[in-house]
Design a protein around this motif. Structure first.
Motif, PDB file in Angstrom:
ATOM      1  N   MET A   1      38.085  33.547  47.553  1.00 42.72           N
ATOM      2  CA  MET A   1      37.742  33.816  48.929  1.00 42.72           C
ATOM      3  C   MET A   1      38.720  33.039  49.807  1.00 42.72           C
ATOM      4  SD  MET A   1      34.131  33.179  50.842  1.00 42.72           S
ATOM      5  CE  MET A   1      33.360  33.912  49.436  1.00 42.72           C
TER       6      MET A   1
ATOM      7  N   GLN B   1      38.186  35.270  55.416  1.00 42.20           N
ATOM      8  CA  GLN B   1      36.846  35.776  55.077  1.00 42.20           C
ATOM      9  C   GLN B   1      35.764  34.802  55.538  1.00 42.20           C
ATOM     10  OE1 GLN B   1      37.888  36.273  50.910  1.00 42.20           O
ATOM     11  NE2 GLN B   1      37.416  38.471  51.070  1.00 42.20           N
TER      12      GLN B   1
ATOM     13  N   ARG C   1      35.428  35.068  59.326  1.00 47.45           N
ATOM     14  CA  ARG C   1      34.633  36.253  59.692  1.00 47.45           C
ATOM     15  C   ARG C   1      33.155  36.005  59.457  1.00 47.45           C
ATOM     16  NH1 ARG C   1      36.775  41.424  56.811  1.00 47.45           N
ATOM     17  NH2 ARG C   1      34.565  41.754  56.692  1.00 47.45           N
ATOM     18  N   ALA C   2      32.818  35.360  58.351  1.00 48.87           N
ATOM     19  CA  ALA C   2      31.420  35.070  58.034  1.00 48.87           C
ATOM     20  C   ALA C   2      30.831  34.113  59.070  1.00 48.87           C
ATOM     21  CB  ALA C   2      31.305  34.479  56.633  1.00 48.87           C
TER      22      ALA C   2
ATOM     23  N   ALA D   1      30.167  35.509  53.441  1.00 48.67           N
ATOM     24  CA  ALA D   1      31.514  35.949  53.062  1.00 48.67           C
ATOM     25  C   ALA D   1      31.492  36.676  51.719  1.00 48.67           C
ATOM     26  CB  ALA D   1      32.466  34.762  53.011  1.00 48.67           C
ATOM     27  N   THR D   2      30.684  36.211  50.805  1.00 52.91           N
ATOM     28  CA  THR D   2      30.565  36.868  49.499  1.00 52.91           C
ATOM     29  C   THR D   2      29.962  38.256  49.654  1.00 52.91           C
ATOM     30  OG1 THR D   2      30.333  34.719  48.419  1.00 52.91           O
ATOM     31  CG2 THR D   2      29.633  36.651  47.162  1.00 52.91           C
TER      32      THR D   2
ATOM     33  N   MET E   1      30.158  40.071  52.351  1.00 48.36           N
ATOM     34  CA  MET E   1      31.157  40.878  53.058  1.00 48.36           C
ATOM     35  C   MET E   1      32.281  41.347  52.145  1.00 48.36           C
ATOM     36  SD  MET E   1      31.808  38.912  56.631  1.00 48.36           S
ATOM     37  CE  MET E   1      30.809  39.243  58.079  1.00 48.36           C
ATOM     38  N   SER E   2      32.509  40.627  51.065  1.00 51.55           N
ATOM     39  CA  SER E   2      33.658  40.933  50.204  1.00 51.55           C
ATOM     40  C   SER E   2      33.424  42.136  49.297  1.00 51.55           C
ATOM     41  CB  SER E   2      34.041  39.713  49.362  1.00 51.55           C
ATOM     42  OG  SER E   2      33.039  39.453  48.397  1.00 51.55           O
TER      43      SER E   2
ATOM     44  N   TRP F   1      28.390  45.590  61.035  1.00 50.69           N
ATOM     45  CA  TRP F   1      28.957  45.479  59.686  1.00 50.69           C
ATOM     46  C   TRP F   1      28.588  46.696  58.864  1.00 50.69           C
ATOM     47  CZ3 TRP F   1      32.712  43.538  57.196  1.00 50.69           C
ATOM     48  CH2 TRP F   1      32.710  43.544  55.806  1.00 50.69           C
TER      49      TRP F   1
END
Length: 154
Positions: A1, A5, A8-9, A29-30, A32-33, A90
């Protein structure tokens, strides 16, 4: 990561009015990935691989995100809990496709105009506190592996 990222989170959490912490940013973030809902076990494994976070913290962050309607908790037909982000542009509320063969789940795109119309229609019946839409079937990858043609393709 990467740091983009995580940034953004952090912005996602801040915009939602949630206190930003490293653990919360890491979980968001996880989520979102990936463009498919993650099981709690998948999410936990990815977060543990990334840094200093423990199981209890991951579950508490997920609980907070669901409570604040920032994430959806989806209970799949295989009875696994899966999570994906759900607001602030999102993903919004959206349906999912679940493969009965490989147990994969995918987020389906949503149509904001249809959502607006459906939302007004449902409000006539009461206040919605939860919604879950899921299609079940066989994904294209499993269809390719199978010798049988997909249903209706004969």
């Amino acid at each position: 990561m990467n740091s983009a990222q995580l940034t953004r989170a952090r912005e996602f959490l801040h915009a939602a009015g949630v206190r930003v912490t490293d653990s919360r940013a890491q979980v968001v973030a996880t989520l979102m990935s990936d463009f498919h809902p993650l099981t709690s076990q998948e999410l936990l494994a990815r977060c543990l691989d990334l840094g200093e976070i423990n199981r209890v913290t991951v579950y508490r962050v997920l609980e907070l995100l669901v409570k604040r309607q920032l994430a959806e908790k989806i209970i799949a037909p295989d009875r696994s809990d899966r999570y994906c982000l759900s607001r602030l542009g999102w993903q919004n509320h959206h349906a999912h496709f679940y493969c009965q063969h490989c147990q994969s789940m995918h987020c389906l795109p949503s149509d904001p105009l249809k959502q607006e119309s459906q939302s007004r229609m449902v409000q006539a019946y009461g206040t919605v506190t939860s919604w879950q839409g899921m299609f079940e079937g066989v994904c294209r990858e499993c269809e390719k592996k199978s010798e049988k043609p997909p249903f209706g393709a004969e």
